[in-house]
Structure formats: structure tokens, C-alpha cells
Design a protein around this motif. Structure first.
Motif, PDB file in Angstrom:
ATOM      1  N   ALA A 166      44.097   9.283 -40.881  1.00  9.43           N
ATOM      2  CA  ALA A 166      44.262  10.724 -41.102  1.00  9.43           C
ATOM      3  C   ALA A 166      45.009  11.369 -39.930  1.00  9.43           C
ATOM      4  N   ILE A 167      44.687  10.937 -38.712  1.00  7.51           N
ATOM      5  CA  ILE A 167      45.375  11.452 -37.532  1.00  7.51           C
ATOM      6  C   ILE A 167      46.841  11.043 -37.545  1.00  7.51           C
ATOM      7  N   PRO A 214      37.544   8.173 -34.978  1.00  2.79           N
ATOM      8  CA  PRO A 214      38.787   7.440 -35.235  1.00  2.79           C
ATOM      9  C   PRO A 214      38.974   6.222 -34.344  1.00  2.79           C
ATOM     10  N   ALA A 221      40.071  14.232 -35.736  1.00  3.97           N
ATOM     11  CA  ALA A 221      40.838  14.033 -36.968  1.00  3.97           C
ATOM     12  C   ALA A 221      40.906  15.298 -37.819  1.00  3.97           C
ATOM     13  N   SER A 261      39.705   7.532 -40.647  1.00  2.00           N
ATOM     14  CA  SER A 261      39.841   8.675 -39.756  1.00  2.00           C
ATOM     15  C   SER A 261      41.079   8.526 -38.889  1.00  2.00           C
ATOM     16  N   ARG A 262      41.322   7.322 -38.381  1.00  2.00           N
ATOM     17  CA  ARG A 262      42.510   7.067 -37.578  1.00  2.00           C
ATOM     18  C   ARG A 262      43.775   7.283 -38.413  1.00  2.00           C
ATOM     19  N   ASN A 278      36.286  12.890 -43.308  1.00  2.00           N
ATOM     20  CA  ASN A 278      36.540  11.998 -42.171  1.00  2.00           C
ATOM     21  C   ASN A 278      35.378  12.061 -41.185  1.00  2.00           C
TER      22      ASN A 278
END
Length: 376
Positions: free
Chosen positions: A46-47, A32, A233, A43-44, A28
Motif C-alpha cells: 500500500a505504501i 509494513p 501506510a 501494508s508495505r 491495512n
């Protein structure tokens, strides 16, 4: 090699979490908040997945989670959220006198700035909030009640269910600092609160990662972004894994940890004349052992153990502060016990053999050939 018994200050990072964190940092790479390309969206996502996983791991009823750079940041945002909810007047905030210094600093600074009215709730001799004082404060009108799920110095577990019931009865929002408790005890009562804070540094997770769980005002969310920047992230992913592992392993780890703690406590009581155990004897965290020696100051004990056993005289955030613990002062224990206090924290990576070995060295350090001071 130094035996690490300071798990109340910070737990070692689980190698599985470290591996996940390392992988997430390469998988990542994007910010994000960079919505203009696929890697930013990844990346967003993943959060978002990490948030769902963390909430599932602790069985949270809330759906809102804000990842923060540590628990102290989350506590500060919670106070700002309370202030933002009552525009045009000062927020009324009640806190126990044994809260984490970062929270106490935040409320006292806001009080000095004229942004809130502060009420302090006293505690009993074990460090647990007194329900009668809490109810008196709430009956006079409180917007936010702030309590700890488990004390970070003496390990006493708070009756959060009773405090949440009082908060609901008097119409106050409830913030629970679950930094020490999350991953160590059942969270069902804690998560009745409007807001709760968890920390990676206490669950064998990433050091500078925490989360604030519960619904926030838009102002508080924007303030978090303005001050802390883009969310991390990889940190969120690692934090979620740490809590997932705690959810699956806590029930086997904590009884083993408690057994090591009890064995160490018995050994020290048998070998250190006049030793005092502080905090609740039963309702306390499994790895927590807080004792006071009548023979010499706690700092001298720590000095004797330098390079042999890692433990502390109190909260890490107050290390080196030339004053007695605010927690022990609030508990109104004798002066000699405040001066001669040390905090021992046993964790999942400790073994019976090393705790027993440490016990011999700790007992020797707690004793003095010639007492350096007398009982107060």
C-alpha cells in the motif's frame, strides 16, 4: 460559526481524503515492516502504491520517495543527508533567511554542533531570495542550497528555476521546501531540484503526513527509520489521494481562490486607511493575503476577531513567540508594518459569501476608533 481563513497554516481535510484514510486504517492493520505474514506485505505494498501515485500526481521525475511524519521531519532528514554526504569535514549549507523555522532550527543546531558551515541568503522587499547573494554564496562552495518554493507567511513564489540553474552551475545539491506550493502551483521547475518536501497539511490531506522526494544516502534513510519508526501506510495512502485530487482540481480551484483573495484585498484597501499589502503582488499563492494595519498591533486584530474569523499574525509554529516575524524582519519592512501584520489564507472550501462577510469583520478589526500607536 467561525469563518476559517487560516489555510496557510493548515487546510481543512477533504472529506474524500478522510474517508480514504479511515478505510486504509482498517484495511491495512499490519506493520509494513512485518514481512513474515501476508498482511504485513499488503501494508508495505500500500505504501509503495501510494508513493507511485503521489509522484505521478505531481509529475515528479524522481523515483525515490520517503514518507515522513510531516514536512518538518522531512526537512531535518534532508539536512542530515547533506552532512552524511561529506564525511570527514563540515557540510557547507546555504539557506535563505526566510526559510521555515524548522529548517532554520535544524541548520543552526548542526552549526552549533560543528557539523556544518552555514551561509545565509538575503531576500528582497517581497521576501524573494536575491539571486546575486545566492550566486555569491554558491561561488564560495556550497554542498546544499535550501530554498522555499513559496513563502509560508507572505505567499511570495520563488523563482526556483533560476536558483536551480545556479545550484547546477556551481555543483550544489538543491533542497526545495514545497510545503506551501505543492498542490497550488505548477511543480515542473520545483522538481528539477535534487530534493523536495511536500506536506499533507497544506493540500487538504492528513495533518501529520509529509514526503521527501529525491535520492538519499543510506545513512539518512536509516536515521529516518530509527527516529520515526515504521512508516504509516494509511497516512501515505491518504496523502497520495490528496495530491491526486489536487492534480485534477487545482486548475479550477486556484483561479476561483485568487478571485476571492483579490476581492477581499480590494475591500480592505478601500475600508482601512493606510493598509499595506506585504509580499509580491503578482507572483504569490492564490489564497495568500498578508496585510499590515497602522492602527493597532496584529495581536489585537486577532483578538477582536476571536470566534468570528480564524486567521493569524504569522506562521503557526511561531504562534505565541514574543518577537516579530523573521520573514518580515528579513524583508526590511517598517516596524509598524511588522507589528500590525496579519496573515489571511483562503482555501478551496471557502465561498464568496463567507469571504465577503469576513471582509466586513476584518476591516472593522483592522481599524481603530482611536489609534493605539503612531507610525514608526
Amino acid at each position: 460559526m467561525t469563518i476559517y481563513l487560516d489555510n496557510m497554516a493548515a487546510t481543512p481535510v477533504d472529506p474524500r481524503v478522510a474517508d480514504q484514510h479511515r478505510a486504509a486504517m482498517t484495511e491495512n492493520p499490519a506493520n509494513p515492516n512485518s514481512s513474515e505474514h501476508a498482511l504485513g506485505a499488503k501494508s508495505r505494498e500500500a505504501i509503495e502504491r501510494a508513493g507511485v501515485a503521489l509522484l505521478r500526481a505531481i509529475e515528479a521525475r524522481q523515483e525515490n520517495i520517503l514518507f515522513t511524519p510531516g514536512a518538518s521531519a522531512a526537512l531535518w532528514i534532508a539536512i542530515e543527508d547533506a552532512i552524511a554526504r561529506v564525511p570527514g569535514r563540515r557540510a557547507r549549507v546555504a539557506v535563505t533567511e526566510v526559510e521555515h523555522p524548522s529548517l532554520l532550527t535544524a541548520v543552526r543546531r548542526a552549526e552549533a554542533d560543528g557539523r556544518l558551515i552555514l551561509s545565509i541568503i538575503g531576500v528582497n522587499e517581497d521576501g524573494a531570495p536575491r539571486l546575486d547573494i545566492a550566486e555569491n554564496a554558491l561561488s564560495e562552495g556550497v554542498d546544499l542550497l535550501c530554498t522555499m518554493a513559496a513563502n509560508n507567511e507572505v505567499g511570495t513564489i520563488t523563482d526556483i528555476g533560476a536558483l536551480s540553474a545556479l545550484a547546477e552551475q556551481y555543483g550544489a545539491r538543491h533542497l526545495v521546501d514545497a510545503s506551501q506550493a505543492a498542490g497550488r502551483i505548477d511543480m515542473s521547475e520545483i522538481l528539477r531540484a535534487d530534493l523536495s518536501v511536500v506536506s499533507g497539511a497544506k493540500v487538504y490531506g492528513p495533518r501529520r503526513a509529509g514526503a521527501l522526494i529525491g535520492k538519499l544516502t543510506g545513512h539518512a534513510s536509516r536515521l529516518s527509520h530509527d527516529l520515526f519508526g515504521s512508516p504509516d501506510a494509511p497516512g501515505a495512502v491518504a496523502l497520495a489521494l490528496a495530491f491526486t485530487l489536487r492534480a485534477s482540481e487545482r486548475e479550477s480551484d486556484e483561479p476561483r481562490i485568487a478571485a476571492m483573495r483579490d476581492a477581499l484585498q480590494s475591500y480592505l484597501l478601500a475600508n482601512v486607511p493606510g493598509l499595506r499589502v506585504n509580499g509580491a503582488k503578482s507572483a504569490r499563492l492564490a489564497g495568500s493575503l498578508h496585510v499590515s494595519t497602522p492602527h493597532l498591533p496584529g495581536e489585537a486584530v486577532i483578538g477582536r476577531l476571536w470566534g468570528k474569523v480564524a486567521l493569524s499574525t504569522g506562521a503557526a509554529c511561531q504562534s505565541g513567540v514574543p518577537s516579530s516575524s523573521h520573514v518580515l524582519s528579513a524583508m526590511a519592512i517598517p516596524e509598524w508594518a511588522r507589528e500590525g501584520a496579519i496573515r489571511i489564507g483562503i482555501g478551496r472550501f471557502n465561498t464568496e459569501d463567507e469571504v465577503a462577510e469576513a471582509g466586513v469583520m476584518i476591516a472593522a478589526a483592522l481599524n481603530a476608533a482611536t489609534p493605539s500607536r503612531r507610525y514608526a
